[in-house]
Design a protein around this motif. Structure first.
Motif, PDB file in Angstrom:
ATOM      1  N   PRO A  53       0.826  -1.213   0.000  1.00 43.72           N
ATOM      2  CA  PRO A  53       0.000   0.000   0.000  1.00 43.72           C
ATOM      3  C   PRO A  53       0.863   1.268   0.000  1.00 43.72           C
ATOM      4  O   PRO A  53       1.960   1.283   0.536  1.00 43.72           O
ATOM      5  CB  PRO A  53      -0.804  -0.106   1.295  1.00 43.72           C
ATOM      6  N   GLN A  54       0.336   2.282  -0.600  1.00 43.77           N
ATOM      7  CA  GLN A  54       1.014   3.573  -0.630  1.00 43.77           C
ATOM      8  C   GLN A  54       0.770   4.295   0.694  1.00 43.77           C
ATOM      9  O   GLN A  54      -0.137   3.966   1.447  1.00 43.77           O
ATOM     10  CB  GLN A  54       0.494   4.421  -1.792  1.00 43.77           C
ATOM     11  N   ALA A  55       1.561   5.297   0.987  1.00 43.70           N
ATOM     12  CA  ALA A  55       1.431   6.038   2.245  1.00 43.70           C
ATOM     13  C   ALA A  55       0.073   6.727   2.331  1.00 43.70           C
ATOM     14  O   ALA A  55      -0.528   6.806   3.398  1.00 43.70           O
ATOM     15  CB  ALA A  55       2.551   7.056   2.358  1.00 43.70           C
ATOM     16  N   THR A  57      -2.702   5.681   1.110  1.00 47.45           N
ATOM     17  CA  THR A  57      -3.694   4.652   1.391  1.00 47.45           C
ATOM     18  C   THR A  57      -3.728   4.328   2.879  1.00 47.45           C
ATOM     19  O   THR A  57      -4.798   4.176   3.457  1.00 47.45           O
ATOM     20  CB  THR A  57      -3.372   3.378   0.591  1.00 47.45           C
ATOM     21  N   VAL A  58      -2.563   4.241   3.509  1.00 40.13           N
ATOM     22  CA  VAL A  58      -2.502   3.946   4.941  1.00 40.13           C
ATOM     23  C   VAL A  58      -3.153   5.070   5.733  1.00 40.13           C
ATOM     24  O   VAL A  58      -3.928   4.826   6.662  1.00 40.13           O
ATOM     25  CB  VAL A  58      -1.035   3.722   5.381  1.00 40.13           C
ATOM     26  N   LEU A  61      -6.895   4.786   5.318  1.00 39.21           N
ATOM     27  CA  LEU A  61      -7.450   3.690   6.116  1.00 39.21           C
ATOM     28  C   LEU A  61      -7.519   4.053   7.596  1.00 39.21           C
ATOM     29  O   LEU A  61      -8.477   3.710   8.289  1.00 39.21           O
ATOM     30  CB  LEU A  61      -6.615   2.423   5.918  1.00 39.21           C
ATOM     31  N   ARG A  62      -6.503   4.748   8.086  1.00 38.04           N
ATOM     32  CA  ARG A  62      -6.530   5.179   9.493  1.00 38.04           C
ATOM     33  C   ARG A  62      -7.674   6.156   9.747  1.00 38.04           C
ATOM     34  O   ARG A  62      -8.331   6.118  10.781  1.00 38.04           O
ATOM     35  CB  ARG A  62      -5.195   5.819   9.871  1.00 38.04           C
TER      36      ARG A  62
END
Length: 78
Positions: A53-55, A57-58, A61-62
């Motif tokens: 995952p790309q930064a 995306t993280v 998600l958070r």
């Protein structure tokens, strides 16, 4: 060699036949399989690069997890 096991480098002597370990010899029976194997290896590594995952995306998600927790707390309090 003695009691040591593993790989030793820079020995001043060659081991005698009883202590020597034969080396594995690998033959390519069908050169076509070599090309197929390397192609599959490259495809596998490229698929793994898409799975990371790309930064952004993280972080997204958070943020979604945080809003889901807030909604859960609101539903539990009402």
């Amino acid at each position: 060699m003695g009691d040591r096991h593993g790989i030793e480098m820079g020995l001043p002597f060659c081991p005698n036949w009883e202590d020597a370990r034969p080396a594995a010899v690998v033959n390519i029976e069908h050169p076509r399989f070599e090309g197929i194997g390397f192609t599959l290896l490259i495809i596998g590594f490229s698929l793994q690069s898409f799975a990371v995952p790309q930064a952004e995306t993280v972080a997204h998600l958070r943020e979604q997890l945080k809003t889901a927790k807030m909604r859960g707390k609101m539903r539990a309090s009402s």
